[in-house]
Design an enzyme around this catalytic site. Sequence first.
Site, PDB file in Angstrom:
ATOM      1  CG  ASN A 232      51.193  61.437  12.535  1.00 42.93           C
ATOM      2  OD1 ASN A 232      51.469  61.603  13.727  1.00 42.93           O
ATOM      3  ND2 ASN A 232      51.800  60.529  11.784  1.00 42.93           N
TER       4      ASN A 232
ATOM      5  CE  LYS B  42      54.883  61.996   9.987  1.00 46.15           C
ATOM      6  NZ  LYS B  42      55.543  61.305   8.924  1.00 46.15           N
TER       7      LYS B  42
END
Length: 253
Positions: A10, A12
């Site tokens: 991830n 982000k």
Amino acid sequence: MKRRPLFVGNWKMHTTVLDACHLAADIAKTCGGLQDRDVLVAPPFTALNQVAHIVAETGILVGAQNVCWEAQGAFTGEISPLMVLDAGGAAVIVGHSERRRIFYEDNVLINKRLRGALAFGLIPILCVGETLAERESGQTFTVVEEQVREGLAGVEAADMADTILAYEPVWAIGTGQTATKEQAQDVHAFIRSLIAEIYEKDIADKVRILYGGSVKPDNIDALMVQKDIDGALVGGAALNAESFGRIIHFQGI
Ligand code: PEP
């Protein structure tokens, strides 16, 4: 029962398009073409398409970090499942604790996103997990149960084959404080038993449940030995191809 390990990076709100391309190319070098485990990266929307091109042919999947449930329309700031598919995405993270905590997404909204993803053929990765206050007041299982039940409300048994869960204790995300392997295993086993209760044992045996929360090269091996931990959702350590690669190539399969 042996489930195929899955590792999700991830990214982000990190990486320019150029940074994302370099990171994807480095990950593809060390983690492309693996036959016995799955790898998925979730870059920011802006880099989704380019990253998908870079990892095409490597077996590495690309996912988005959130998704709307509608195909198109007046939903300023949202991205549709069709757009994610069009950009080369195959999956989407829903209900990440940062979405719940910072953007006030609740179980009802997260369930809409998850069902929207399924309706358009995206693999949803449903994140659940308790805060530190909830753990300390003995509410871990209650909170996780509510997030799982409400997050999966209305999801047909047939769709569970394409649904992934991630247990991410909020107090462990980005803090460097990982849940112990026993703490993680306890909640994973609980989630699996819940899936068996909501659906059936066969579905529970097959569903992949990832652990997330400060997963690093030095703690992945112990986590992956646990019976109900089927992989990891990795934040910080996924921004570096070497550390993400070491996590993916964990010892002990
Ligand atoms: C996450 O982004 O879901 C996550 C678990 O982050 P980190 O690995 O940095 O704790």
